[in-house]
Each structure stands twice: as structure tokens, then as C-alpha cells.
Design a protein around this motif. Structure first.
Motif, PDB file in Angstrom:
ATOM      1  N   ALA A   1       0.867  -1.184   0.000  1.00 32.19           N
ATOM      2  CA  ALA A   1       0.000   0.000   0.000  1.00 32.19           C
ATOM      3  C   ALA A   1       0.898   1.227   0.000  1.00 32.19           C
ATOM      4  CB  ALA A   1      -0.884  -0.001   1.239  1.00 32.19           C
TER       5      ALA A   1
ATOM      6  N   ILE B   1       6.643   5.900   6.076  1.00 27.18           N
ATOM      7  CA  ILE B   1       7.247   5.565   7.369  1.00 27.18           C
ATOM      8  C   ILE B   1       7.056   6.757   8.315  1.00 27.18           C
ATOM      9  CG2 ILE B   1       9.547   6.532   6.807  1.00 27.18           C
ATOM     10  CD1 ILE B   1      10.670   3.972   8.235  1.00 27.18           C
TER      11      ILE B   1
ATOM     12  N   ASP C   1      15.623   3.719  -1.896  1.00 31.10           N
ATOM     13  CA  ASP C   1      14.380   3.327  -1.239  1.00 31.10           C
ATOM     14  C   ASP C   1      13.522   2.600  -2.276  1.00 31.10           C
ATOM     15  OD1 ASP C   1      12.205   3.011   0.380  1.00 31.10           O
ATOM     16  OD2 ASP C   1      11.524   5.105   0.243  1.00 31.10           O
TER      17      ASP C   1
ATOM     18  N   GLY D   1      10.363   1.254  -3.526  1.00 32.05           N
ATOM     19  CA  GLY D   1       8.964   1.524  -3.193  1.00 32.05           C
ATOM     20  C   GLY D   1       8.920   2.791  -2.363  1.00 32.05           C
TER      21      GLY D   1
ATOM     22  N   GLU E   1       9.615   4.087  -7.422  1.00 33.98           N
ATOM     23  CA  GLU E   1       8.193   3.883  -7.115  1.00 33.98           C
ATOM     24  C   GLU E   1       7.438   3.543  -8.403  1.00 33.98           C
ATOM     25  OE1 GLU E   1       6.067   3.818  -4.371  1.00 33.98           O
ATOM     26  OE2 GLU E   1       4.586   3.430  -5.941  1.00 33.98           O
TER      27      GLU E   1
ATOM     28  N   ASP F   1       9.158   0.041 -12.039  1.00 32.75           N
ATOM     29  CA  ASP F   1       8.975  -1.174 -11.236  1.00 32.75           C
ATOM     30  C   ASP F   1      10.350  -1.541 -10.664  1.00 32.75           C
ATOM     31  OD1 ASP F   1       8.694  -3.856 -10.358  1.00 32.75           O
ATOM     32  OD2 ASP F   1       7.039  -4.153 -11.760  1.00 32.75           O
ATOM     33  N   ALA F   2      10.375  -1.936  -9.409  1.00 34.90           N
ATOM     34  CA  ALA F   2      11.645  -2.279  -8.750  1.00 34.90           C
ATOM     35  C   ALA F   2      12.424  -3.343  -9.522  1.00 34.90           C
ATOM     36  CB  ALA F   2      11.365  -2.767  -7.331  1.00 34.90           C
TER      37      ALA F   2
ATOM     38  N   ASN G   1      11.033  -0.862   2.828  1.00 35.83           N
ATOM     39  CA  ASN G   1      10.073  -0.681   3.915  1.00 35.83           C
ATOM     40  C   ASN G   1       8.749  -1.324   3.502  1.00 35.83           C
ATOM     41  OD1 ASN G   1       8.853   0.146   6.278  1.00 35.83           O
ATOM     42  ND2 ASN G   1       8.325   2.156   5.455  1.00 35.83           N
TER      43      ASN G   1
ATOM     44  N   PRO H   1       7.654  -2.994   0.785  1.00 38.40           N
ATOM     45  CA  PRO H   1       7.003  -2.575  -0.461  1.00 38.40           C
ATOM     46  C   PRO H   1       6.256  -3.689  -1.171  1.00 38.40           C
ATOM     47  CG  PRO H   1       9.374  -2.825  -0.811  1.00 38.40           C
ATOM     48  CD  PRO H   1       9.100  -3.179   0.631  1.00 38.40           C
TER      49      PRO H   1
HETATM   50  C1  LIG Z   1       4.768   0.857   2.432  1.00 41.56           C
HETATM   51  S1  LIG Z   1       5.061   2.000   1.102  1.00 41.56           S
HETATM   52  C2  LIG Z   1       6.620   2.678   1.602  1.00 41.56           C
HETATM   53  C3  LIG Z   1       6.819   4.133   1.186  1.00 41.56           C
HETATM   54  C4  LIG Z   1       8.183   4.723   1.540  1.00 41.56           C
HETATM   55  N1  LIG Z   1       9.273   3.798   1.323  1.00 41.56           N
HETATM   56  C5  LIG Z   1       8.217   5.167   2.983  1.00 41.56           C
HETATM   57  O1  LIG Z   1       8.579   4.336   3.829  1.00 41.56           O
HETATM   58  O2  LIG Z   1       7.905   6.339   3.278  1.00 41.56           O
HETATM   59  C6  LIG Z   1       5.500   0.848  -0.178  1.00 41.56           C
HETATM   60  C7  LIG Z   1       5.549   1.453  -1.582  1.00 41.56           C
HETATM   61  O3  LIG Z   1       6.111   0.493  -2.483  1.00 41.56           O
HETATM   62  C8  LIG Z   1       5.532   0.677  -3.756  1.00 41.56           C
HETATM   63  N2  LIG Z   1       5.757  -0.550  -4.541  1.00 41.56           N
HETATM   64  C9  LIG Z   1       5.189  -1.765  -4.360  1.00 41.56           C
HETATM   65  N3  LIG Z   1       5.643  -2.647  -5.272  1.00 41.56           N
HETATM   66  C10 LIG Z   1       6.530  -1.979  -6.059  1.00 41.56           C
HETATM   67  C11 LIG Z   1       7.337  -2.356  -7.173  1.00 41.56           C
HETATM   68  N4  LIG Z   1       7.307  -3.598  -7.696  1.00 41.56           N
HETATM   69  N5  LIG Z   1       8.145  -1.418  -7.708  1.00 41.56           N
HETATM   70  C12 LIG Z   1       8.185  -0.151  -7.218  1.00 41.56           C
HETATM   71  N6  LIG Z   1       7.426   0.269  -6.179  1.00 41.56           N
HETATM   72  C13 LIG Z   1       6.614  -0.636  -5.591  1.00 41.56           C
HETATM   73  C14 LIG Z   1       4.064   0.966  -3.427  1.00 41.56           C
HETATM   74  O4  LIG Z   1       3.408   1.619  -4.490  1.00 41.56           O
HETATM   75  C15 LIG Z   1       4.206   1.846  -2.175  1.00 41.56           C
HETATM   76  O5  LIG Z   1       4.220   3.202  -2.516  1.00 41.56           O
END
Ligand SMILES: C[S@@+](CC[C@H](N)C(=O)[O-])C[C@H]1O[C@@H](n2cnc3c(N)ncnc32)[C@H](O)[C@@H]1O
Length: 276
Positions: free
Chosen positions: A99, A103, A126, A128, A150, A182-183, A199, A201
Motif C-alpha cells: 500500500a 514511514i 528506497d 517503493g 516507485e 517497477d523495482a 520498507n 514494499p
Molecule cells: C509501504 S510503502 C513505503 C513508502 C516509503 N518507502 C516510505 O517508507 O515512506 C511501499 C511502496 O512500495 C511501492 N511498490 C510496491 N511494489 C513496487 C514495485 N514492484 N516497484 C516499485 N514500487 C513498488 C508501493 O506503491 C508503495 O508506494
């Protein structure tokens, strides 16, 4: 919501923040049905469960308030929780994402103890990066460079805005960039040691494609690489941690559970690995 975010969310409405949506629903029930309506909603499991649910709600409200004060102070918009079902993403891993939620500032400060002491030549990535809070905070603690990756264009655009507006205070900021990808497609920077932050993701399916890239990078460059895995859901983290361990390419440097901070809705479980 600004014009430029509108194409990045699924047709229908602007993405609803989960906490505000819950609060609005509670107010609606109270208006329509009074206290008995609220009791019907939360009291079905008995008074103890109702008490614990009220406690959870108060904690969420408290965190939302403290984090929105942080946002005001730093001229950003990083608060709230948005489910992946509400946004579009680049790539094909939407179903494996958790989601969009940031953090808490105190949790970030706690986790900095696992960052390398000498960061002047290191890059923090970072994975995600959501609306960018973690990356922005990381850009104030002495890394040479910070990169947020992201896959939701909606969250990425907000992070870009936040980067323009962020008032770091103190000693200023390191170079910070956000990449909408995408990561699994992200290429790690080749210069200097890496601090890679996850974190919570995404789940194991995505890790199966991200970890080999990290391992190849280590083989090619010989640079130090540290992984920090953190999140509030140990059941989601456990298979990932096992996967990293079983790869045989990392040694465990730390593991534990954080304190419960006033601005965080939950404790965090964390694991730190160094490339062997
Ligand atoms: C829990 S949030 C963490 C946000 C940020 N790292 C923080 O801690 O403030 C996880 C994020 O990972 C992103 N995410 C999930 N799968 C991903 C992927 N395959 N590639 C890039 N981003 C991804 C989601 O869209 C989301 O915004």
C-alpha cells in the motif's frame, strides 16, 4: 487532486485515504444510527474487542495528526494510506505491492542506526518510495545520493512535488531523485557502497526478481551492499527474510522489533543483511 495526477489513478474517484475514509464512515453511521449504530459496527465481538478497536482507531488518528503536522512543517504531502487497488502502476507487479503509506519520522530515526557510519560516498535506494517521506528524510542524514523507486505514477508525482517543496532545515539535503519504475527493472548505481531500504514494499514474487539483480551488482562491482528490510507485518516479511538467507549471498547483521513510537501505528520488525 491536481490535473496531472488524474491519469494515474483508476477511473472513478480520486484515491481515498484509508484513514479518512474510515473516519468519514464512522461519522456517517453515527449521524444516521447514533451510538447504537457505532456499537453494532464495533461491539459484535464483545466489550474487550470493542475496546481494542477503539484503541486502534485512536492510535491511527494520533499518528495521522502527528504526521500531518510533520507535513505542514516540511511543506510536503506524505501522509495517509492508499490501497494499490485504487491506483495504476507501471509494470506487471501491481498485485504484489502492499500500500502507499509513509514511514513515521520517529521510526525512520530509529532505523538510521542501521545505516553505515560513513555515508559520504554511499547511495541509499528506497525500493517503493511512495510519496517520498523516507527518501526525503534519508537525504538529510549525509548520504552522497538518495534514489526513490516507485511504480505508482500517482505516488511518484506527489514525491516529485514534495522534493520541490521540502524544507529540510539543518544542514540541507543530499542529491535526491525519484524514478517512476517497477523495482524489478531498476538498475543499481555503480558508484560507491549501497544502502538498500525495503520498507515493506512488495512480497516474495517481486523479491525473486530483485534479489538476483542485487547479487549480480555485487559480483560486478565488489561494492559493499547493505539491505534493510522493515515492516509491521512479520508474516509478510518472514518468507522474504528466508529467501534472502537461503540465497547464501548475505550475512545477517541485525534483527529485532522496534519500540512503539507515538507517530507510528505499529511496531516494526526489521532485518539487516550485508552482502557476503
Ligand atoms: C509501504 S510503502 C513505503 C513508502 C516509503 N518507502 C516510505 O517508507 O515512506 C511501499 C511502496 O512500495 C511501492 N511498490 C510496491 N511494489 C513496487 C514495485 N514492484 N516497484 C516499485 N514500487 C513498488 C508501493 O506503491 C508503495 O508506494
Amino acid at each position: 487532486m491536481s490535473e496531472k495526477h488524474s491519469a494515474d489513478v483508476l477511473p472513478g474517484e480520486a484515491p481515498a485515504d484509508w484513514w479518512s475514509a474510515k473516519r468519514k464512515a464512522a461519522i456517517r453511521i453515527f449521524r444516521n444510527e447514533g451510538v447504537s449504530g457505532i456499537w453494532r459496527k464495533i461491539g459484535a465481538g464483545g466489550p474487550l474487542e470493542a475496546l481494542s478497536r477503539v484503541g486502534d482507531e485512536i492510535r491511527c488518528m494520533q499518528c495521522a495528526l502527528i504526521c500531518s503536522i510533520w507535513d505542514k512543517r516540511h511543506h510536503t504531502q506524505t501522509s495517509g494510506l492508499i490501497g494499490m487497488e485504487q491506483v495504476s502502476v507501471v509494470g506487471s507487479n501491481k498485485e504484489h505491492g502492499t500500500a502507499i503509506v509513509s514511514i513515521s519520522p520517529r521510526m525512520f530515526k530509529f532505523l538510521t542506526r542501521f545505516f553505515p557510519v560513513d555515508r559520504s560516498n554511499a547511495t541509499l535506494v528506497d525500493f517503493g518510495s511512495g510519496k517520498g517521506r523516507l527518501a526525503l528524510l534519508a537525504s538529510t542524514v549525509g548520504f552522497r545520493k538518495v534514489i526513490g523507486v516507485e511504480y505508482s505514477p500517482f505516488a511518484h508525482n506527489i514525491a516529485q512535488e514534495n522534493l520541490k517543496n521540502f524544507r529540510a532545515g539543518g544542514d540541507g539535503m543530499s542529491e535526491c531523485v525519484f524514478i517512476n519504475a517497477d523495482a524489478v527493472d531498476f538498475q543499481l548505481p555503480t558508484q560507491g557502497p549501497l544502502m538498500l531500504v525495503f520498507n515493506n514494499p512488495f512480497g516474495l514474487e517481486v523479491w525473486r526478481r530483485v534479489l538476483p539483480n542485487i547479487v549480480s551488482h555485487r559480483k560486478e562491482t565488489g561494492e559493499n551492499i547493505r539491505l534493510l528490510l522493515s515492516g509491521s507485518m512479520p508474516e509478510v516479511l518472514a518468507p522474504v527474510v528466508q529467501f534472502v538467507r537461503e540465497s547464501g549471498h548475505f550475512t545477517e547483521a541485525a534483527q529485532g522489533v522496534s519500540p512503539l513510537f507515538i507517530d507510528s501505528y505499529s511496531r516494526y520488525y526489521y532485518w539487516v543483511f550485508d552482502a557476503a
